[in-house]
Motif scaffolding. Sequence first.
Motif, short mmCIF file in Angstrom:
data_model
loop_
_atom_site.label_atom_id
_atom_site.label_comp_id
_atom_site.label_asym_id
_atom_site.label_seq_id
_atom_site.Cartn_x
_atom_site.Cartn_y
_atom_site.Cartn_z
N THR A 237 19.91 38.37 56.22
CA THR A 237 20.17 39.59 55.47
C THR A 237 18.92 39.96 54.67
O THR A 237 18.07 39.12 54.38
N SER A 238 18.80 41.23 54.33
CA SER A 238 17.68 41.68 53.52
C SER A 238 18.12 42.87 52.68
O SER A 238 19.20 43.42 52.87
N THR A 239 17.25 43.27 51.78
CA THR A 239 17.54 44.40 50.92
C THR A 239 16.88 45.65 51.47
O THR A 239 16.02 45.59 52.35
N GLN A 240 17.25 46.80 50.92
CA GLN A 240 16.60 48.05 51.34
C GLN A 240 15.12 48.01 50.99
O GLN A 240 14.28 48.51 51.74
N VAL B 263 17.01 30.36 41.79
CA VAL B 263 16.50 31.21 42.86
C VAL B 263 17.68 31.61 43.73
O VAL B 263 18.36 30.76 44.30
N TYR B 264 17.91 32.91 43.81
CA TYR B 264 19.02 33.42 44.60
C TYR B 264 18.62 33.47 46.07
O TYR B 264 17.59 34.03 46.42
N LYS B 265 19.40 32.87 46.92
CA LYS B 265 19.18 32.93 48.35
C LYS B 265 20.42 33.50 48.99
O LYS B 265 21.51 32.95 48.82
N ASP B 266 20.27 34.58 49.73
CA ASP B 266 21.40 35.22 50.37
C ASP B 266 21.63 34.60 51.74
O ASP B 266 20.90 33.71 52.19
N VAL B 267 22.60 35.06 52.44
CA VAL B 267 22.91 34.59 53.78
C VAL B 267 21.70 34.83 54.67
O VAL B 267 21.04 35.87 54.58
#
Length: 128
Positions: A14-17, A7-11
Amino acid sequence: MMDYRFVYKDVEGTSTQWGDSQRRLGHLPPKPEPFKSPAFAPKVEADEQPKSKEWLDAREPEELEELEDDLDDDRFLEQYRKMRLAELREAAKAARFGSLVPITGSNFVREVSQAPLDIWVIQTEYGI
């Protein structure tokens, strides 16, 4: 067998478009505010306030000698800290890795199979 799912977890924050557009349309809940720790403020004890001349004049000689002992301990700790940092810097300068040595086929058994346990051997094809 290993589980290869990831499971990829970003900082945080942050979010995607895609997520932003879904929030704008009301399909996703609003983004929570990212956690921000409070600024560090060291605790200052009442007896550790800067001493004035009047405060020093009001003290007994025995109390002043005890305060001098405290200062000596702090100086020793500072000297020890500097000495230890110098030791750590010297240890960091030491070589961490060995050397790269090409071997021939006739030396393979001696250099690789009979190598001591504390020596790492890396094999590459056709040299590096």
